[in-house]
Design a protein around this motif. Structure first.
Motif, PDB file in Angstrom:
ATOM      1  N   TYR A 275     -18.158   6.627 -14.843  1.00 30.73           N
ATOM      2  CA  TYR A 275     -19.446   6.705 -16.463  1.00 30.73           C
ATOM      3  C   TYR A 275     -18.512   8.564 -16.155  1.00 30.73           C
ATOM      4  O   TYR A 275     -18.765   9.025 -16.644  1.00 30.73           O
ATOM      5  CB  TYR A 275     -20.638   7.251 -16.338  1.00 30.73           C
ATOM      6  CG  TYR A 275     -21.342   4.994 -15.853  1.00 30.73           C
ATOM      7  CD1 TYR A 275     -21.552   4.654 -14.994  1.00 30.73           C
ATOM      8  CD2 TYR A 275     -21.899   4.917 -17.277  1.00 30.73           C
ATOM      9  CE1 TYR A 275     -21.983   3.682 -14.689  1.00 30.73           C
ATOM     10  CE2 TYR A 275     -22.350   3.594 -17.000  1.00 30.73           C
ATOM     11  CZ  TYR A 275     -22.300   2.858 -15.538  1.00 30.73           C
ATOM     12  OH  TYR A 275     -23.485   1.729 -15.480  1.00 30.73           O
TER      13      TYR A 275
ATOM     14  N   ARG B  44     -17.565   3.383 -19.204  1.00 29.69           N
ATOM     15  CA  ARG B  44     -17.162   3.691 -17.522  1.00 29.69           C
ATOM     16  C   ARG B  44     -16.974   1.879 -17.315  1.00 29.69           C
ATOM     17  O   ARG B  44     -15.477   2.146 -18.290  1.00 29.69           O
ATOM     18  CB  ARG B  44     -18.805   2.569 -17.295  1.00 29.69           C
ATOM     19  CG  ARG B  44     -18.673   1.312 -17.310  1.00 29.69           C
ATOM     20  CD  ARG B  44     -20.649   0.767 -17.892  1.00 29.69           C
ATOM     21  NE  ARG B  44     -20.064  -0.563 -17.682  1.00 29.69           N
ATOM     22  CZ  ARG B  44     -21.441  -1.570 -17.682  1.00 29.69           C
ATOM     23  NH1 ARG B  44     -23.140  -0.800 -17.535  1.00 29.69           N
ATOM     24  NH2 ARG B  44     -22.255  -2.499 -18.066  1.00 29.69           N
TER      25      ARG B  44
ATOM     26  N   TRP C 271     -20.155   6.893 -24.555  1.00 28.30           N
ATOM     27  CA  TRP C 271     -20.219   6.684 -23.552  1.00 28.30           C
ATOM     28  C   TRP C 271     -18.941   5.513 -22.682  1.00 28.30           C
ATOM     29  O   TRP C 271     -19.946   4.718 -23.504  1.00 28.30           O
ATOM     30  CB  TRP C 271     -21.837   6.383 -22.939  1.00 28.30           C
ATOM     31  CG  TRP C 271     -22.371   8.239 -22.877  1.00 28.30           C
ATOM     32  CD1 TRP C 271     -23.610   8.168 -23.568  1.00 28.30           C
ATOM     33  CD2 TRP C 271     -22.288   8.697 -21.855  1.00 28.30           C
ATOM     34  NE1 TRP C 271     -23.911   9.502 -23.139  1.00 28.30           N
ATOM     35  CE2 TRP C 271     -23.525   9.957 -22.265  1.00 28.30           C
ATOM     36  CE3 TRP C 271     -21.808   8.999 -20.010  1.00 28.30           C
ATOM     37  CZ2 TRP C 271     -24.063  11.056 -21.449  1.00 28.30           C
ATOM     38  CZ3 TRP C 271     -21.656  10.223 -19.781  1.00 28.30           C
ATOM     39  CH2 TRP C 271     -23.349  10.941 -19.692  1.00 28.30           C
TER      40      TRP C 271
ATOM     41  N   ARG D 171     -11.396   0.772 -18.651  1.00 26.51           N
ATOM     42  CA  ARG D 171     -12.661   1.528 -19.058  1.00 26.51           C
ATOM     43  C   ARG D 171     -12.516   1.297 -20.306  1.00 26.51           C
ATOM     44  O   ARG D 171     -12.140   0.191 -21.243  1.00 26.51           O
ATOM     45  CB  ARG D 171     -11.670   3.316 -19.769  1.00 26.51           C
ATOM     46  CG  ARG D 171     -13.012   3.899 -19.217  1.00 26.51           C
ATOM     47  CD  ARG D 171     -12.435   5.365 -19.454  1.00 26.51           C
ATOM     48  NE  ARG D 171     -11.813   5.672 -18.597  1.00 26.51           N
ATOM     49  CZ  ARG D 171     -11.707   6.849 -18.582  1.00 26.51           C
ATOM     50  NH1 ARG D 171     -11.958   7.965 -19.534  1.00 26.51           N
ATOM     51  NH2 ARG D 171     -10.546   6.988 -17.255  1.00 26.51           N
TER      52      ARG D 171
ATOM     53  N   GLY E 190     -16.092  12.706 -15.401  1.00 28.84           N
ATOM     54  CA  GLY E 190     -16.607  11.403 -15.007  1.00 28.84           C
ATOM     55  C   GLY E 190     -18.499  11.696 -13.820  1.00 28.84           C
ATOM     56  O   GLY E 190     -17.312  12.431 -13.042  1.00 28.84           O
TER      57      GLY E 190
END
Length: 123
Positions: free
Chosen positions: A94, A38, A36, A45, A116
């Motif tokens: 995310y 974000r 994961w 990122r 996302g």
């Protein structure tokens, strides 16, 4: 080819919880590490969490450790991110992503990405 679709984002208040899901199609996730990441506006990122193929090993960034939990259900081809005690700085899009082999914090090491889901945390 793996297609990933994130869901579960939304608008919450600081201190609230939110659970994200990442559903895969096209290929089983069993052979992939899942990560994961974000991305906030104007920022790179960044790595959030990752989990190994069996789910036996997880890893977190320092900013979310103790508040976020990554898990997976290989039978459902789905990975989850439980986010507790959310903070305004957690506002971001995310993304989930996959890679073979071992956990990495580098976004360039991940092969497939979802589109996302937006998480907004108000103060």
């Amino acid at each position: 080819q793996v297609q990933l679709v994130e869901s579960g984002g939304g608008l919450v208040q600081a201190g609230d919880s939110l659970s994200l899901s990442c559903a895969a199609s096209g290929r089983t996730l069993m052979t992939y590490v899942m990560g994961w990441f974000r991305q906030s506006p104007g920022k790179e990122r960044e790595f959030v969490a990752a989990i190994t193929q069996s789910g036996g090993i997880t890893d977190y960034s320092g900013s979310v450790k103790g508040r976020f939990t990554v898990s997976r259900d290989n039978a459902k081809n789905t990975v989850y991110l439980q986010m507790n005690s959310l903070k305004p700085e957690g506002t971001a899009v995310y993304y989930c992503a996959t890679r073979p082999s071992s956990i990495s914090h580098q976004k360039s090491d991940y092969y497939y990405w979802g589109q996302g889901t937006q998480v907004t945390v108000s103060s």
